[in-house]
Design a protein around this motif. Sequence first.
Motif, PDB file in Angstrom:
ATOM      1  N   LEU A 270       0.785  -1.252  -0.068  1.00  0.00           N
ATOM      2  CA  LEU A 270      -0.030   0.053  -0.268  1.00  0.00           C
ATOM      3  C   LEU A 270       1.105   1.364   0.039  1.00  0.00           C
ATOM      4  O   LEU A 270       0.655   2.232  -0.684  1.00  0.00           O
ATOM      5  N   TYR A 271       2.150   1.296   0.797  1.00  0.00           N
ATOM      6  CA  TYR A 271       2.858   2.465   0.834  1.00  0.00           C
ATOM      7  C   TYR A 271       3.592   2.377  -0.566  1.00  0.00           C
ATOM      8  O   TYR A 271       3.595   3.719  -1.007  1.00  0.00           O
ATOM      9  N   GLY A 272       3.897   1.482  -1.182  1.00  0.00           N
ATOM     10  CA  GLY A 272       4.765   1.393  -2.320  1.00  0.00           C
ATOM     11  C   GLY A 272       3.817   2.224  -3.392  1.00  0.00           C
ATOM     12  O   GLY A 272       4.203   2.865  -4.068  1.00  0.00           O
ATOM     13  N   VAL A 273       2.724   1.624  -3.453  1.00  0.00           N
ATOM     14  CA  VAL A 273       1.700   2.179  -4.603  1.00  0.00           C
ATOM     15  C   VAL A 273       1.515   3.556  -4.587  1.00  0.00           C
ATOM     16  O   VAL A 273       1.372   4.303  -5.292  1.00  0.00           O
ATOM     17  N   ALA A 274       1.288   3.922  -3.009  1.00  0.00           N
ATOM     18  CA  ALA A 274       1.152   5.473  -2.791  1.00  0.00           C
ATOM     19  C   ALA A 274       2.396   6.316  -3.253  1.00  0.00           C
ATOM     20  O   ALA A 274       2.539   7.522  -3.678  1.00  0.00           O
ATOM     21  N   ASP A 275       3.657   5.688  -3.823  1.00  0.00           N
ATOM     22  CA  ASP A 275       4.929   6.164  -3.652  1.00  0.00           C
ATOM     23  C   ASP A 275       5.076   6.318  -5.343  1.00  0.00           C
ATOM     24  O   ASP A 275       6.130   7.042  -5.415  1.00  0.00           O
ATOM     25  N   VAL A 276       4.090   6.048  -5.728  1.00  0.00           N
ATOM     26  CA  VAL A 276       4.220   6.301  -7.504  1.00  0.00           C
ATOM     27  C   VAL A 276       4.394   7.968  -7.830  1.00  0.00           C
ATOM     28  O   VAL A 276       3.760   8.539  -7.475  1.00  0.00           O
ATOM     29  N   ASP A 277       5.489   8.180  -8.737  1.00  0.00           N
ATOM     30  CA  ASP A 277       5.794   9.425  -9.133  1.00  0.00           C
ATOM     31  C   ASP A 277       4.513   9.914 -10.087  1.00  0.00           C
ATOM     32  O   ASP A 277       4.470   9.324 -11.081  1.00  0.00           O
ATOM     33  N   PRO A 278       3.977  11.031  -9.578  1.00  0.00           N
ATOM     34  CA  PRO A 278       2.698  11.540 -10.479  1.00  0.00           C
ATOM     35  C   PRO A 278       3.167  11.562 -12.103  1.00  0.00           C
ATOM     36  O   PRO A 278       2.345  11.169 -12.684  1.00  0.00           O
ATOM     37  N   ILE A 279       4.458  12.267 -11.881  1.00  0.00           N
ATOM     38  CA  ILE A 279       4.711  12.565 -13.472  1.00  0.00           C
ATOM     39  C   ILE A 279       5.003  11.138 -14.410  1.00  0.00           C
ATOM     40  O   ILE A 279       4.534  10.968 -15.474  1.00  0.00           O
ATOM     41  N   ALA A 280       5.337  10.111 -13.600  1.00  0.00           N
ATOM     42  CA  ALA A 280       5.520   8.961 -14.163  1.00  0.00           C
ATOM     43  C   ALA A 280       4.114   8.156 -14.575  1.00  0.00           C
ATOM     44  O   ALA A 280       4.043   7.774 -15.683  1.00  0.00           O
TER      45      ALA A 280
ATOM     46  N   ARG B 186      -0.626  -0.028 -16.575  1.00  0.00           N
ATOM     47  CA  ARG B 186       0.007   0.824 -15.577  1.00  0.00           C
ATOM     48  C   ARG B 186       0.468   0.233 -14.280  1.00  0.00           C
ATOM     49  O   ARG B 186       1.337   0.462 -13.910  1.00  0.00           O
ATOM     50  N   VAL B 187      -0.616  -0.796 -14.052  1.00  0.00           N
ATOM     51  CA  VAL B 187       0.002  -1.737 -12.849  1.00  0.00           C
ATOM     52  C   VAL B 187       1.211  -2.221 -13.099  1.00  0.00           C
ATOM     53  O   VAL B 187       2.399  -2.221 -12.390  1.00  0.00           O
TER      54      VAL B 187
ATOM     55  N   TRP C  90       4.012  -1.549 -10.425  1.00  0.00           N
ATOM     56  CA  TRP C  90       4.689  -2.358  -9.767  1.00  0.00           C
ATOM     57  C   TRP C  90       6.191  -2.336  -9.698  1.00  0.00           C
ATOM     58  O   TRP C  90       6.689  -2.458  -8.596  1.00  0.00           O
ATOM     59  N   PRO C  91       6.902  -1.666 -10.715  1.00  0.00           N
ATOM     60  CA  PRO C  91       8.099  -1.218 -10.391  1.00  0.00           C
ATOM     61  C   PRO C  91       8.465  -0.265  -9.537  1.00  0.00           C
ATOM     62  O   PRO C  91       9.571  -0.623  -8.558  1.00  0.00           O
ATOM     63  N   THR C  92       7.567   0.526  -8.978  1.00  0.00           N
ATOM     64  CA  THR C  92       7.762   1.712  -8.115  1.00  0.00           C
ATOM     65  C   THR C  92       7.480   1.008  -6.590  1.00  0.00           C
ATOM     66  O   THR C  92       8.222   1.115  -5.613  1.00  0.00           O
ATOM     67  N   ALA C  93       6.614   0.167  -6.862  1.00  0.00           N
ATOM     68  CA  ALA C  93       6.283  -0.762  -5.457  1.00  0.00           C
ATOM     69  C   ALA C  93       7.251  -1.701  -5.339  1.00  0.00           C
ATOM     70  O   ALA C  93       7.390  -2.107  -3.845  1.00  0.00           O
ATOM     71  N   LEU C  94       7.915  -2.129  -6.246  1.00  0.00           N
ATOM     72  CA  LEU C  94       8.865  -3.410  -6.051  1.00  0.00           C
ATOM     73  C   LEU C  94       9.954  -3.178  -4.661  1.00  0.00           C
ATOM     74  O   LEU C  94       9.867  -4.188  -3.865  1.00  0.00           O
ATOM     75  N   PRO C  95      10.457  -2.073  -4.626  1.00  0.00           N
ATOM     76  CA  PRO C  95      11.319  -2.132  -3.476  1.00  0.00           C
ATOM     77  C   PRO C  95      10.719  -1.866  -2.117  1.00  0.00           C
ATOM     78  O   PRO C  95      11.211  -2.908  -1.272  1.00  0.00           O
ATOM     79  N   TYR C  96       9.407  -1.736  -2.217  1.00  0.00           N
ATOM     80  CA  TYR C  96       8.743  -1.543  -0.904  1.00  0.00           C
ATOM     81  C   TYR C  96       8.192  -3.268  -0.804  1.00  0.00           C
ATOM     82  O   TYR C  96       8.157  -3.867   0.332  1.00  0.00           O
ATOM     83  N   VAL C  97       7.919  -3.922  -1.868  1.00  0.00           N
ATOM     84  CA  VAL C  97       7.377  -5.233  -1.891  1.00  0.00           C
ATOM     85  C   VAL C  97       8.613  -6.193  -1.131  1.00  0.00           C
ATOM     86  O   VAL C  97       8.545  -6.923  -0.438  1.00  0.00           O
ATOM     87  N   PHE C  98       9.891  -5.613  -1.634  1.00  0.00           N
ATOM     88  CA  PHE C  98      11.007  -6.649  -1.168  1.00  0.00           C
ATOM     89  C   PHE C  98      11.023  -6.452   0.438  1.00  0.00           C
ATOM     90  O   PHE C  98      11.286  -7.327   1.191  1.00  0.00           O
ATOM     91  N   THR C  99      10.863  -5.177   0.761  1.00  0.00           N
ATOM     92  CA  THR C  99      10.827  -5.141   2.134  1.00  0.00           C
ATOM     93  C   THR C  99       9.921  -5.507   2.845  1.00  0.00           C
ATOM     94  O   THR C  99      10.228  -6.412   3.788  1.00  0.00           O
ATOM     95  N   GLY C 100       8.915  -5.606   2.061  1.00  0.00           N
ATOM     96  CA  GLY C 100       7.655  -6.545   2.887  1.00  0.00           C
ATOM     97  C   GLY C 100       7.924  -7.962   2.935  1.00  0.00           C
ATOM     98  O   GLY C 100       7.581  -8.518   3.743  1.00  0.00           O
TER      99      GLY C 100
END
Lengths: 263, 263, 254, 269, 301
Positions: free
Chosen positions: D151-161, D175-176, D181-191
Amino acid sequence: MLEVTSLKKVYRSGEREVEALRDLTFTVDNGDLVCLVGPSGCGKTTLLRCIAGLLEPTAGTVRLDGHPVSGPPPGLAMVFQEYGRSLFPWMSVRDNVELPLKQKKLPRERRTALVEETLDAVGLAGTEKAYPWQLSGGMQQRVAIARAVAYEPSTLLMDEPFAAVDAQTRADLEDLVRALWQRLRVTVLFITHDIDEAVYLGRRVVMLSSSPTVVQDEITIDLPAERDQLHTRADPRFTELRTHVYEQIQAAKRGRPSTEAAV
Amino acid sequence: MLEVTSLKKVYRSGEREVEALRDLTFTVDNGDLVCLVGPSGCGKTTLLRCIAGLLEPTAGTVRLDGHPVSGPPPGLAMVFQEYGRSLFPWMSVRDNVELPLKQKKLPRERRTALVEETLDAVGLAGTEKAYPWQLSGGMQQRVAIARAVAYEPSTLLMDEPFAAVDAQTRADLEDLVRALWQRLRVTVLFITHDIDEAVYLGRRVVMLSSSPTVVQDEITIDLPAERDQLHTRADPRFTELRTHVYEQIQAAKRGRPSTEAAV
Amino acid sequence: MRRAAYVLGLPVVLLAAWFVLSAGSENFYAPPLRQILESFGETWTLDRLGADVVPSLLRLLAGYALAAVLGVAAGVVIGLNRRVRATVEPVLEFFRAIPPPVLVPVIMLFAGIGDGMKVIVIVFGCVWPVLLNTVEGVRAVDGVQLDTARAYGIGGPARLTRVILPAASPQIAAGLRQALSIAIILMVISEMFAASNGLGFTIVQFQRSFAIPEMWSGIILLGLLGFVLSLLFRLVEGRALRWYHGLREAQRRS
Amino acid sequence: MWRSCSHDPGLSVKQRTGLLGLAGPAGLLVLVEALPRLGLVNDAYLPPASRIAAALGDELGTAQFWQAVGDTLLGWAIGLTIAVTAGVVVGIVIGAVPVLREATASTIEFLRPIPSVALIPLAVLLYGTDLGSTLLLVVYAAFWQVLVQVLYGVADVDPIADETARSFRFGPWARVRHVLWPTALPYVFTGVRLAASVALVLAVTAELVIGAPGLGRSIAVAQSSGAVPLMYALIAVTGLLGVAINLAARVFERRSLAWHQSVRGEVPA
Amino acid sequence: GSSGGSGGDTGGDGVDKVKVGVIPIVDVAPIYLGQQKGFFSNRDIELTMESGQGGAAIVPGVVSGQFQFGFSNMTSLLIAQTKNVPIKTVAAGVASTGEAGKDFGGVMVTADSPIKTAADLAGKKVSVNTLKNIGDTTVRESVRKAGGDPRNITFVEMPFPNAPAALADGQVDASWVVEPQLSEVKAAGGRLVASNYVDAAPDLTVAAYFTSAKLAGEDADLVKRFTEAVNESLTYAGSHPDEVRAVLGSYTKIDEKTRGAITLPKWPTEINQASVDTLAKLGAQDGIFGDATPDVAKLLP
Ligand SMILES: Nc1ncnc2c1ncn2[C@@H]1O[C@H](COP(=O)(O)OP(=O)(O)OP(=O)(O)O)[C@@H](O)[C@H]1O
Ligand SMILES: Nc1ncnc2c1ncn2[C@@H]1O[C@H](COP(=O)(O)OP(=O)(O)OP(=O)(O)O)[C@@H](O)[C@H]1O
Ligand SMILES: [Mg+2]
Ligand SMILES: [Mg+2]
């Protein structure tokens, strides 16, 4: 004095290896205003980062007043090409400009005065409380300029600082930089893509070749010290100089020094 | 045809309220090339975002071929002012350019051909495998341009696309855009700060006033369709036109329409 | 109004479903919700709240606060320094993988059996998400922002408090939030050892003494507690990360 | 002449990091050896490392031990897989659809803090002391770790991207796939790394408390039998499993996140 | 053989598969021994031992039919009974030896402790494995019998394995432990101050095997065979202590020396109803049943 000697920088990441700078030597006297021009991707930003001590060169040295630069030297301010990312999104415009001054331990009144003065000078009075991301691209870039100017640096490095502002504002900012330079005698190293701008602003113009990068040419701009947007640009000598720079850059892009005589 | 009618956009965030666009009306014919100029912060980016359907206007409408725009319309490509953030850092240059083509379901060979062709056209052949953050600012911007061009859009919106590239490359890219436009008859809306560029490129130039933003003036560039960097810019008509635009922008910054006669 | 609907909508639906589906339940361990709710009122009197919930809350807050401070501090050090990271990471991973219940005896050896032990158990369990997220957040700070700080001589504490921590704060917040719910879980676990009061202790007692509706009411209370705490957390986070949420929403909604 | 090994030009950065990585555990071993030997703690309750190692050595030879390790890992792996899959899917769906996000927020906040240990009676009721009980607890606990990070990762998507993707009319799925997905990926890894160890913790705890077969039960048996060195040896095995799992996750993460700031550059200290 | 759904699964050859929830401690040695000796397979019962940590994990398993039988201490069973948990005992589990000073559980203090007798425990901090259960009620009775005031003893909950360390560290003044921790504390120089099981009642039945009321009603035959097998095991265990000590090695990690030294409990086949009544009385006295009073007759077979 700023001395850059045989500077070389190779980026390595995995298998990819890019020689951004091959062998760069030039000097900038204290209180001089030097413009750097060169084709896109030739290594200007890389050079500026090395001078600021943010990047370690692969070979060669950078010296400021005789001391080798290993980290950012005191009294240096830099305007980054990536202005958007160089502003801190969690701080208001005012805080962004003020933070470096706090680090310099300036008293509060002085800070307030400086912040107001410079924001006013770049035409941003009234946006102090906004966050950077609430501003347009050109406004963000001007915040970054205001931050550098307010810092009252002894050396000012600017990486395409006017890329995102309109022609009129750009002219105003050019005059601002020259006024500042004349008033405070700061050493300015200024990267630009605009040849007219380089000639109008600089006391000297250093031209870089395209990759592998060396100094292609250097000229002294022998225009009068008092410049203004209308008359200086109309000066025939101005046109001569800009044509010379233009040709050198063309030659640089073709990859060899121009054979034409120096001006 | 692109019709912008009484467009108004107010940004609200907390107590801060900014009227970016007040009341904007203009049209762009299909296959036209219109340049937009205006002072920094006057709302050009905001306007482009509204046209692209990325931002909902506070009032007024945008219509494309008679249909109101609510989301990004098909066949539209956009080059963002924040080129750095608009590239996906997790993809190589090639993948960045290719991805929208995949989304368009183009066959593989066609994609490969387009990617190579456009990267070559913007002078980036050989960087396909690099990541965007391994490129210089100007190179990143050219990747973004290549992505939009490769997409073969019917409407192309460009937000200061050449801000970070050197004069020579800029000239080349200008010619690229004109060639593309002439060949494919795409509708182009082009934001720039460079008045010369606007006049050289456009068939029409729309000038915006400073905030609160309205259309300050509009002129048709009656230069011959075949333009080239040397002769067109030397044309006396070119100088007349650019002076007119310059004066209008000056007037815009002073906040009222110029009283001088139209050209 | 709309917000209230969003907040309450799904829970109300779920509760209603539970109520209806469990109405005729004969299962000793899954009594009807009606019965659970009745016992809720009888069980959680003011006296009980003061005697059991308050001490639990105090331990929870102490442990959580300590874990937050420790996690962020250690996370910054580890995130900033590759060598430190290489040195301590295996040990940290080692401890992270050890279930707190088996460590309690060891902790008791050093910390006794008082509240200190329980607080340490909570810290031990919920420091990890904070630590890990801080490390990741610090490592991912934008290079240009760091260069800016360096160029302007923003070093030492200011670099930390004005640049690195704010830049990493969204991710630190993610960690703190996860830590909060883990802290509650560990509060219960820690009260399974050498406790004589506390919410966790009471629930376990109910469970052992086959007071099943009471046990369920305790679990519901735990859920409520977690919900309230996380609401508070969101309030604080919303204020602290206003810039971040603004930045993300700016282009979308305005 | 003696030279500090960190300056030894013969060692690569990788080797150096490896050596540093050994320094930590070595220090821990020395500490555990010294504390009881110096009489700072009673060696009946915290035996010196050497005795723990000896007990471990004996245990390594028994089939029972490997059976227990296998049981624990099985429960862990299945539980983690379910939790990660569910967490990622649910997280992206909820995160990408604002209405869903708002509507589920309160329920998630309510369910999340319910301690998985409180589910023990439910687990026993449903599955007795089988693998199922362990799984229920593992999945429940690990799921939230992944979900929140996603959830945090998805919220971190750069608006411009995201706007870039929208302007090229990427469909929701694209888009996902290409932005979210790539933006959230680092968060997913932490998760996933958080979830992996929480899953291990819960697997062992469940075995410990419920008595399902696995390392946890072995620990409980050793503990109630007063076999203290063996108990510590088994605890150490749990920890080592955690280290191994994390190492594997790290390697995988490095491969997948070559583009990410945290991997591409180091923050200079 | 049985046919009830809740009964043990019947194998093709008429063998009942039965799961028993037990706590892997000394007390359940007979059932492991009986399994080895074939007392269960003789009666067409294929036994699987499922270990659970205490009644909290075992009782729900039995009630839900995951286990057919379970093992639990009497006080827990009494508590369950007052809450109308549908269970019934089927066989005796384990009993006190009845000899003060030589029981398999007791209250221990350190060698240098000022506590000399059970009466001295008044006002002290005493650890028990579970609060409001058989431990604290019987320890109170010991204090009472020794003439002390049990009301202001502070009981602390502490799993048996952790008690020796806590006692040695001075975190508690005394610990109630059972074997093998009892031997462990003794070996470390500890002193026994009370044999609480002995003080509570003569020949106290400490624990029992039980099943769900449902199974008891539906498959009386299986219950009967199970009870017989357990009883045979208990008797056998009572008369073969060496084999008991040996079988301990198969399901616990108690080392050989300790296995030889520990005091074994008694394994009578009859539940001593009088002692259960006493437990019920003591529990009621200490308020662990709430307002209810356990109906011993309903619980016992
Ligand atoms: N997200 C936002 N929140 C609040 N105000 C905003 C936001 N984005 C832009 N603005 C304001 O809207 C006005 C117009 O911004 P816009 O970016 O459209 O200008 P622009 O014409 O593109 O300028 P430039 O040439 O400098 O890029 C500015 O005053 C800016 O501060
Ligand atoms: N982090 C990096 N990793 C690898 N290569 C890099 C990196 N940064 C820059 N380069 C490469 O170094 C060369 C010079 O880049 P630099 O940014 O210095 O150019 P520049 O002169 O500033 O260009 P521009 O005018 O377009 O900004 C380019 O070829 C670029 O691809
Ligand atoms: Mg650059
Ligand atoms: Mg703009």
